[in-house]
Design an enzyme around this catalytic site. Structure first.
Site, PDB file in Angstrom:
ATOM      1  N   CYS A   5      23.669  -8.421 -56.228  1.00 49.23           N
ATOM      2  CA  CYS A   5      23.262  -8.670 -54.840  1.00 49.23           C
ATOM      3  C   CYS A   5      22.106  -9.670 -54.877  1.00 49.23           C
ATOM      4  O   CYS A   5      21.003  -9.322 -55.321  1.00 49.23           O
ATOM      5  CB  CYS A   5      22.833  -7.369 -54.177  1.00 49.23           C
ATOM      6  N   CYS A  16      24.351 -13.537 -47.517  1.00 48.38           N
ATOM      7  CA  CYS A  16      24.924 -13.003 -48.749  1.00 48.38           C
ATOM      8  C   CYS A  16      24.538 -13.967 -49.865  1.00 48.38           C
ATOM      9  O   CYS A  16      25.050 -15.097 -49.913  1.00 48.38           O
ATOM     10  CB  CYS A  16      26.440 -12.880 -48.629  1.00 48.38           C
TER      11      CYS A  16
HETATM   12  N1  LIG Z   1      28.859  -6.696 -50.678  1.00 46.87           N
HETATM   13  C1  LIG Z   1      28.647  -7.209 -52.041  1.00 46.87           C
HETATM   14  C2  LIG Z   1      27.271  -6.756 -52.589  1.00 46.87           C
HETATM   15  C3  LIG Z   1      26.109  -7.361 -51.805  1.00 46.87           C
HETATM   16  C4  LIG Z   1      26.063  -8.855 -51.957  1.00 46.87           C
HETATM   17  C5  LIG Z   1      25.159  -9.590 -50.987  1.00 46.87           C
HETATM   18  N2  LIG Z   1      24.454  -8.784 -50.025  1.00 46.87           N
HETATM   19  C6  LIG Z   1      24.236 -10.531 -51.716  1.00 46.87           C
HETATM   20  O1  LIG Z   1      23.131 -10.810 -51.222  1.00 46.87           O
HETATM   21  O2  LIG Z   1      24.654 -11.039 -52.786  1.00 46.87           O
HETATM   22  C7  LIG Z   1      29.725  -6.663 -52.969  1.00 46.87           C
HETATM   23  O3  LIG Z   1      30.206  -5.547 -52.740  1.00 46.87           O
HETATM   24  O4  LIG Z   1      30.063  -7.372 -53.927  1.00 46.87           O
END
Ligand SMILES: N[C@H](CCC[C@H](N)C(=O)O)C(=O)O
EC number: 5.1.1.7
Length: 298
Positions: free
Chosen positions: A78, A239
């Protein structure tokens, strides 16, 4: 009762727990309990900052990040969350030497990553640069089942056939430790439509571990607009791993330079896929919103 700190990176917000001093027996259940907005703390998920495992410690990690999406599923990495992990560990002195760990090395599902930061006038972490590592492009490692897809236009694109609710989609598939599908659009983005498409395709049978999806419109040069649909959390304001995947996909398809600014709904992130090392660097903010005590189920 469980103390927590709420952080966000460009509005991609998580509940953070100090795993050095507090045990969380069911992190997936806690993520589902704390994430609902209006009914709980409200967040895109939960992040535990823990001691490194023996293997992570041997690889130089100062601490470990485990992140859980709002639905309780665990993500391997993340980007926005990792920037805030470093701020939490430094500003709240979670481990011996946390104020001197520079770069801080954090064990994640994508390996031990180095995270550099600068400090504000009060000596707290301000802007953070994460070495996101190298992208993974082999379909079986994203992972994606290409037998469910068709070749797309160009070497790195795949075509997701039409479904009952979506037209065919051209996608570039990139892992940053977690899976991402990058969908380039010729026109400015229709956020509602992109989120509808993301919801429809997150669970597509081509994606055995589900998928994070990102619609992209290239403004010109190194400026792009992005709308996200995150695996396990749905529409988020930012993200970080997705922005890194966008940077890689833009270079692979000849649409953007190696260094870009991604304009996410929550704000800008600067990404640079270094030609010399093949590693992606992400720079952005980390913000402490509030502290509190969770009195709900653990
Ligand atoms: N939902 C993503 C994890 C959070 C990624 C995102 N919030 C970031 O800042 O990279 C997954 O299940 O792969």
């Amino acid at each position: 009762m469980l103390p927590f700190v709420k952080y966000h990176g460009l509005g991609n917000d998580y509940v953070y727990v100090d795993g050095f001093t507090h045990d969380v027996p069911d992190p997936a259940g806690l993520a589902r309990a704390v994430s609902p907005r209006n009914f709980a703390i409200g967040a895109d998920g939960l992040i535990l900052v823990l001691p490194a495992t023996p293997g992570g410690g041997a690889a130089g990690a100062h601490c470990r990040m485990r992140m859980f999406n709002a639905d309780g599923s665990e993500g391997q990495m993340c980007g926005n969350g990792l920037r805030c992990v470093v701020k939490f560990a430094h500003d709240h002195a979670l481990f011996a030497g946390s104020n001197a760990a520079r770069p801080m090395r954090v064990e994640t599902g994508a390996g031990v990553l180095a995270v550099g930061y600068d400090l504000d006038a009060a000596g707290r972490v301000a802007t953070v640069t994460v070495d996101m590592g190298r992208p993974i492009l082999a379909p079986e490692r994203v992972p994606v089942d290409v037998s469910e897809l068709e070749p797309g236009a160009g070497e790195h694109a795949w075509r997701i056939p039409a479904t009952d609710t979506t037209p065919p989609q051209e996608a570039v598939l990139v892992s940053m430790g977690n899976p991402h599908a990058v969908l380039f659009r010729d026109d400015p983005l229709d956020a509602a439509e992109e989120r509808r498409i993301g919801a429809a395709l997150e669970h597509h049978r081509a994606f055995p571990e589900r998928m994070n999806l990102h619609a992209v419109h290239v403004r010109g040069g190194g400026e792009v607009d992005v709308v996200h649909w995150e695996r396990g959390s749905g529409p988020t304001l930012a993200c970080g791993t997705g922005a890194a995947a966008v940077c890689v996909a833009g270079v692979l398809t000849g649409r953007t330079p190696h260094r870009i600014t991604t304009h996410l709904p929550g704000g800008p992130l600067v990404l640079d896929w270094a030609e010399t090392t093949g590693r992606v660097a992400m720079t952005g903010p980390a913000v402490e919103a509030f502290t509190g005590v969770w009195r709900g189920p653990l």
